[in-house]
Design a protein around this motif. Structure first.
Motif, short mmCIF file in Angstrom:
data_model
loop_
_atom_site.label_atom_id
_atom_site.label_comp_id
_atom_site.label_asym_id
_atom_site.label_seq_id
_atom_site.Cartn_x
_atom_site.Cartn_y
_atom_site.Cartn_z
N GLU A 184 -43.79 -0.85 29.42
CA GLU A 184 -42.50 -0.21 29.20
C GLU A 184 -41.53 -1.37 29.70
N MET A 185 -41.93 -2.10 30.71
CA MET A 185 -41.12 -3.07 31.25
C MET A 185 -40.92 -4.20 30.10
N LEU A 186 -41.79 -4.38 29.05
CA LEU A 186 -41.92 -5.60 28.24
C LEU A 186 -40.82 -4.96 27.06
N SER A 187 -41.01 -3.77 26.73
CA SER A 187 -40.21 -3.21 25.71
C SER A 187 -38.63 -3.16 26.30
N GLY A 188 -38.42 -2.83 27.54
CA GLY A 188 -37.29 -3.18 28.09
C GLY A 188 -36.44 -4.33 27.95
N MET A 189 -37.41 -5.48 28.23
CA MET A 189 -36.99 -6.84 27.98
C MET A 189 -36.69 -7.16 26.54
N LEU A 190 -37.27 -6.60 25.80
CA LEU A 190 -37.13 -6.99 24.40
C LEU A 190 -35.74 -6.52 24.16
N LEU A 214 -34.98 -14.96 30.70
CA LEU A 214 -34.22 -14.07 29.79
C LEU A 214 -32.63 -14.24 30.24
N ILE A 215 -32.43 -14.12 31.60
CA ILE A 215 -31.01 -14.22 32.02
C ILE A 215 -30.43 -15.24 31.94
N SER A 216 -31.17 -16.30 32.28
CA SER A 216 -30.37 -17.68 32.20
C SER A 216 -30.31 -18.35 31.13
N HIS A 217 -31.33 -18.26 30.18
CA HIS A 217 -31.10 -18.83 28.67
C HIS A 217 -32.04 -18.24 27.78
N PRO A 218 -31.55 -17.19 27.39
CA PRO A 218 -32.35 -16.51 26.21
C PRO A 218 -32.58 -17.34 25.04
N GLY A 219 -33.73 -17.53 24.82
CA GLY A 219 -33.95 -18.16 23.23
C GLY A 219 -34.92 -17.54 22.42
N GLU A 262 -37.88 -18.78 21.92
CA GLU A 262 -39.21 -18.74 22.57
C GLU A 262 -39.34 -17.73 23.81
N ALA A 263 -38.41 -17.46 24.35
CA ALA A 263 -38.40 -16.21 25.15
C ALA A 263 -38.92 -15.02 24.25
N LEU A 264 -38.63 -14.73 23.04
CA LEU A 264 -39.10 -13.70 22.30
C LEU A 264 -40.31 -13.68 22.05
N SER A 265 -41.16 -15.05 21.66
CA SER A 265 -42.17 -15.10 21.40
C SER A 265 -43.21 -15.03 22.45
N GLN A 266 -42.81 -15.33 23.49
CA GLN A 266 -43.30 -15.06 24.97
C GLN A 266 -43.48 -13.47 25.00
N LYS A 304 -46.19 -13.90 35.13
CA LYS A 304 -45.51 -14.44 33.69
C LYS A 304 -44.28 -13.44 33.40
N ILE A 305 -44.23 -12.19 33.74
CA ILE A 305 -43.37 -11.23 33.14
C ILE A 305 -41.86 -11.46 34.18
N GLU A 306 -42.33 -11.84 35.46
CA GLU A 306 -41.10 -12.27 36.29
C GLU A 306 -40.55 -13.32 35.75
N VAL A 307 -41.32 -14.42 35.64
CA VAL A 307 -40.77 -15.52 34.88
C VAL A 307 -39.84 -15.62 33.92
N LEU A 308 -40.62 -14.77 32.92
CA LEU A 308 -39.88 -14.33 31.80
C LEU A 308 -38.58 -13.72 31.83
#
Lengths: 355, 355, 355, 355, 355
Positions: free
Chosen positions: D274-280, D203-208, D210-214, D195-199
């Motif tokens: 930590e990765m999720l924090s970075g992604m946020l 995030l790179i292709s189309h950050p919207g 719904e990405a945030l809520s994921q 899931k993290i990888e897909v996310l």
């Protein structure tokens, strides 16, 4: 900061105990400053070779060999074989990117730490590694060889006949060296406190991007300082609680004293770090405040003049039959109407506290 | 806050135990307040020299020497030689930037901490270092010499014949001094609580940049308070768990009591810090909320009037052949059309919840 | 929350052990609820004076004295002298801002904690301090005297002839009191969980500033809850590991059980705190998302109509010689041209994903 | 997640050891799966009543009673009285919101933890509480009774004549049950990693939004996972270091192995957090980047067309005497002038890197 | 990073000690490099089968078996039965996602850690798991089988007749292997330091979204590095403090040396992490600074030209009777008026520091 790390990799693959000097070569030749003293006698020499130190090795008096400059690997090897210093210790002396630490080698104790000083020219902190080896009747201190000398006041005290230091052993001398290094940290902290104060005033009077980069620089300095001081605490605590016979009980209260100083320095560093974080918040929100101010003005101007421009545009249309076009009072009445619209909007904004 | 740090560097390079007073000289001369008591007898004197204290040194009764003002280095040296106080302790007394700590010197215990008070004039916290030395039959307390006196209620209790304190030893007196200092911390916390409450209401009614700087100031105060109180915990815990014979078992339950108070103060400080962090979040988002509000108005005005201005511009073009130019109903119909466009956009925005 | 702190300063300067009630006086007079039981006998009384409790003091049966309301200082002093309670403990009972803690006084154990309940009227948590003193054959519980009674189910169990509690000692009764208080914490957590759930849904459907202030309020509640529960853990762990003879080994497994409950409550509080932090992030970014949406619309409207208005303005200039002014097709062609420009820009924005 | 908490309050006020099932009733009736084995013999039964288990109670062979479904309180009470399980343990089994923990009851050890599985239908994690009681010659495992069975491969291994498990005791069987539960955690982590990888790609292709809520949902899942796994570490470490005679030394190395697995799982969870924090951070700044992009376009369009519209407006004024109005070249020259102004501004913006 | 996790689930449900290789198969066949030495003799062989190692098993000389490639499960099983390696250890060797750890199996010690190297082609860190088993007279090292060999300099030292390593036992050899792996970490840190430096310069000269993603990537690398190095500390500390007879006291000082290195690496990683956090702040605020710059320009242009456009619009109205319309000086005077309005606003903005 990174230069040090870079050179460590030179040694990858070499056997442990290989003596290679990591770091800038600060002085061309190593200088040896020898002091030998007991309660009654005192002798002092400045030399370039270690041979002159040999006679003092087996006397009961305290011998302090202070070496500046780590270029001369041979000298170090001689020192090692003379005082039976473990090769790994010699390696640590040359690797000038050591974390402060204490090694108890039974016959002697090895202590390494950073000597910090403030460089007024570059307005920055300069750092030098100091190694201290002390045994039953000797203290060896090794500096990288920066300009200036922090130990001169200490030597002066030893030269004085009546000073306490003359009656005490090498453990007290080692403590005195540590004390003069750690005392200097307070100066560094004062310089940083001054910078923080100046910065705080700057932030209030004219917050700009350069304030941000100064906060950033100070933060980096604090990170570096903390890295140097945190392990110091553990090291001095180790000395204080050591069961080595080389540390007399009477010296321990002095070690406790510099331990307190170290705690105080760490406390101050943490306080400064929190203050810098607070200042970053202040900076960011003062920048966004100014921005908001600018945006408000834009909004007010736009919301006043857009309807007015529209109204003017209406009477700029080329319809033949528009009320008032041919009236004498058409223009002034419309002007007054537009002024009223503008005034109403302005008052509305004032009331909404947007102005 | 920084003034203290600055003066410490004056001492760099001096031998340990050098007596130099760091900090403001609050009073011109030192005042000595002497109380000597046991269960039956009571004596009280106010004097400027230490000589009057000597007779009490070897009596069994409890002697409390309270010294205000640290200017008189000689007096301190006399005190040191009379009560055999270690030079490092004397140095700590004069360095008025000490962290709260406890030193067990066997013949006596040395305790140093901050006495905080609230200055209603400047609406700020004022701080003074208090050192307490207590031995078998004496307590020496040393203050920097601020106006006012926190210890007067305590003295009053000693003057009372029947008070418990008269039956107990110097350890209980030392506890009582600590207790009256720590009790004052609660007052400080209440003052801060009041400020936080006022600030919270301000934030809701009119959030401005001055609210931010008040949050910042309170945060700095909390940092300073925490720095003063955190080590207190360790210090009092040290007293409580001490195996020194100078602390009677009966006193330990009282020490446990002020230990609990200290924990409670630390808890409250941490709570206030978290509340201030929460308020900063509230402030920042309320500022951005107002900003958003302003931006929305701009957007709505712009998106309504831009198309209308364009439409008016269209009929302001000078083409000869435009439909309706010469018609009687051209102008009113076009006005109605423009009103419709404006209304449709307004309703659209309402529906999209942008207004 | 702050009210409690404020009253503590009333006591600054008073000798330790001064009995002054801090906190609201919840009931006018203190009520005493006495239960005396062993495996076979059971007796229950409600009274206002302590005299009726004296006869039970030296019997082997378990005596539970439950006092509601701390107004009557005399009653407390009688209690203190009768059961030989230390003055500092009595002081702690009256200072209703205690941190949960355990004091082992050898003859008895003193436990103090917060009894929380949910007030459906104000939709908030109400808190009351409960002190429990238990010795060889007695348990004394002291409440501030809130409406309602959490201990009634417990009394019901004691009244029942066959319940386990009748066969066990005062340590088990003290455990049972603690258990009924801590069980109530789960209810509080459920109420908060409900609030969080409602808030989460609100955040998604219509994020507004009131959502933010609700998050803030919940955060403050969590801070307060954590402050009440964290020390509980240590306190119950202290009971469990206590070597006091007053706690029978068979009771320890029950104490271990409420220790597990406490850990679980702390875990849940930490989880809720993290969830609230996550919700704050969601709120902030959903607000900025809406803002971005609004800004995009402004940008699109502005970038479409500004060029068009300019074009209309061009043909509104009063130059005599402009191409097409007098042509029949000038106006419609130019209209079409303007429509094209608008359409191209719209499509461009669509493609750039700005719409 | 909250459903569990809610039901716990049902029990408030009940005496400890009251058996009430908290949580969903997953199966209608409880199923009992009995396996009895030693190195040579093997017996297996599926039954609904406990009576069939009694004969195995006092044999030397290992008896594994696996109970699915906690609905049947009577069955549990029988189990309790037959194997002398403490009422508090029975209560813990039914309270399906336990934190993983270990209770050493001397005659048997009680272990409770979460069995996690990935539900492909709902794309979420499902969780079930498993309790394990093991003594000298028996292991009792109790599941809530979810569809599917994680223990089937383990049973298969027991059925096999030559497997190591047949030669070892109930402690090894308990270990094997724990091992199969913890092994499943790795699957959960893999699903989350996917899931993290897909996310991350999303995030790179189309950050919207719904990405945030994921990201938010994944964060909540990590909070829940961590809550389940952290106490596991302590529990297994407790088993490993236990001095209970029920755990043979040979089994301890296996327990050490799953302890290592637990540490690895915790490590991975922390890394993911930590990765999720970075992604946020990435998300938030990519959103603001897009916004900035849009704002830049608005700015450029506005700053180009506003001056141009003004210029057009100037020549739209109806003054009679304006230079060039009647000239043939007035219009084209002014057009060229306006184009120049626009071009200069465009080039200026390009150079300032605003486009 | 995630690939490893994914494969672990393949093993779910299998009995403990099942030998399945997790991770990429780096080499087709396993290669065995055998060195046997004591102070006088030296022997070296490269082979593919383990049979050639058997003769050395019971000699007193040190045997170093270095195996590259973990594909050959049979070989591992032979190794296991020959050197009596526990199946769980063999399983750990094959599970190439181990956390660094130490297992003391009495007859031998098992150590597993990550060997990191920098891949200049992909500009990234590559990682390989190395397991080391050492007993009374042997060291077995197992690598996944990456190209290149970190151990060649070490072998060279062994080949040299006079090197210290020849005189010492397998514990020193194991140390030397660990040392050469950990030395390589410094190289990795240098590469990262270089990247950070380049990035810091980039941030100042042209901060763009790619800088952000580089910060993100470096952060992820630091997370991964930290995950590899943190447990190393514990592992080496475990070796140093081990009471196993397999580690001679003389070796412990060397272990202490690499322990210091590990601490230094962890320190550096933490410092880099803080630096990256600081850089993220710098990036975000420099982006918002640029944005603010752009917005200011928009505001200034808009606030200057909107009133001017309005004024022009006023004189574009078609009223017949407007002052100055027919005057010769009407147009130029109005132009001058408009210029004045623009200039006043410009000066006002300059003064307000908005430009």
């Amino acid at each position: 900061m990174n230069e040090r790390i870079k050179k460590r990799s030179v040694k990858a693959g070499l056997p442990p105990g290989s003596l290679i000097h990591i770091g800038e070569k600060r002085v061309k030749t190593s200088r040896i400053h020898l002091i030998d003293y007991d309660e009654n006698a005192f002798q002092e020499k400045t030399t370039a070779t270690l041979e002159e130190c040999y006679p003092f090795k087996d006397t009961a008096s305290v011998t302090w060999i202070d070496i500046e400059g780590l270029r001369d690997i041979d000298l170090l090897e001689h020192l090692g074989s003379c005082y039976e210093v473990h090769p790994l210790i010699l390696e640590d002396i040359l690797n000038t990117d050591q974390r402060p630490k204490l090694d108890d080698m039974q016959d002697y104790l090895y202590v390494v730490l950073k000597m910090l000083d403030f460089n007024p020219a570059g307005n920055n902190i300069i750092s030098e590694q100091v190694s201290i080896i002390f045994g039953k009747n000797f203290v060896i201190s090794l500096q990288e060889g920066r300009e200036g000398d922090l130990f001169e006041p200490l030597r002066e005290r030893i030269r004085g006949n009546k000073s306490r230091i003359r009656k005490l052993g090498p453990d007290y001398l080692a403590y005195a060296i540590l004390d003069s290094i750690i005392d200097r940290y307070f100066l560094i902290l004062e310089k940083i406190a001054e910078k923080i104060e100046v910065l705080e005033e700057d932030l209030i009077s004219h917050p700009g991007p350069e304030a941000l980069s100064q906060i950033h620089d100070l933060k980096m300095e604090m990170i570096y300082l903390r890295k140097s001081v945190w392990p110091l605490r553990e090291m001095i605590s180790g000395l204080e609680k050591s069961d080595s016979e080389l540390i007399r009980p009477a010296t321990k209260i002095y070690l406790r004293d510099i331990y307190d100083h170290t705690i105080q320095i760490i406390d101050t560093i943490e306080t400064y770090r929190e203050m810098l974080s607070g200042m970053l918040d202040i900076y960011l929100s003062s920048v966004s405040n100014r921005m908001n101010q600018v945006m408000k003005v834009l909004t007010i101007i736009a919301t006043i003049f857009m309807p007015l421009t529209f109204l003017a545009g209406v009477y700029g249309m080329n319809f033949k039959f528009m009320p008032g076009l041919n009236s004498r009072w058409g223009y002034p009445l419309f002007l007054v109407f537009m002024l009223l619209v503008g005034a109403v909007m302005y008052i509305y904004f004032k009331k909404k506290k947007w102005l």
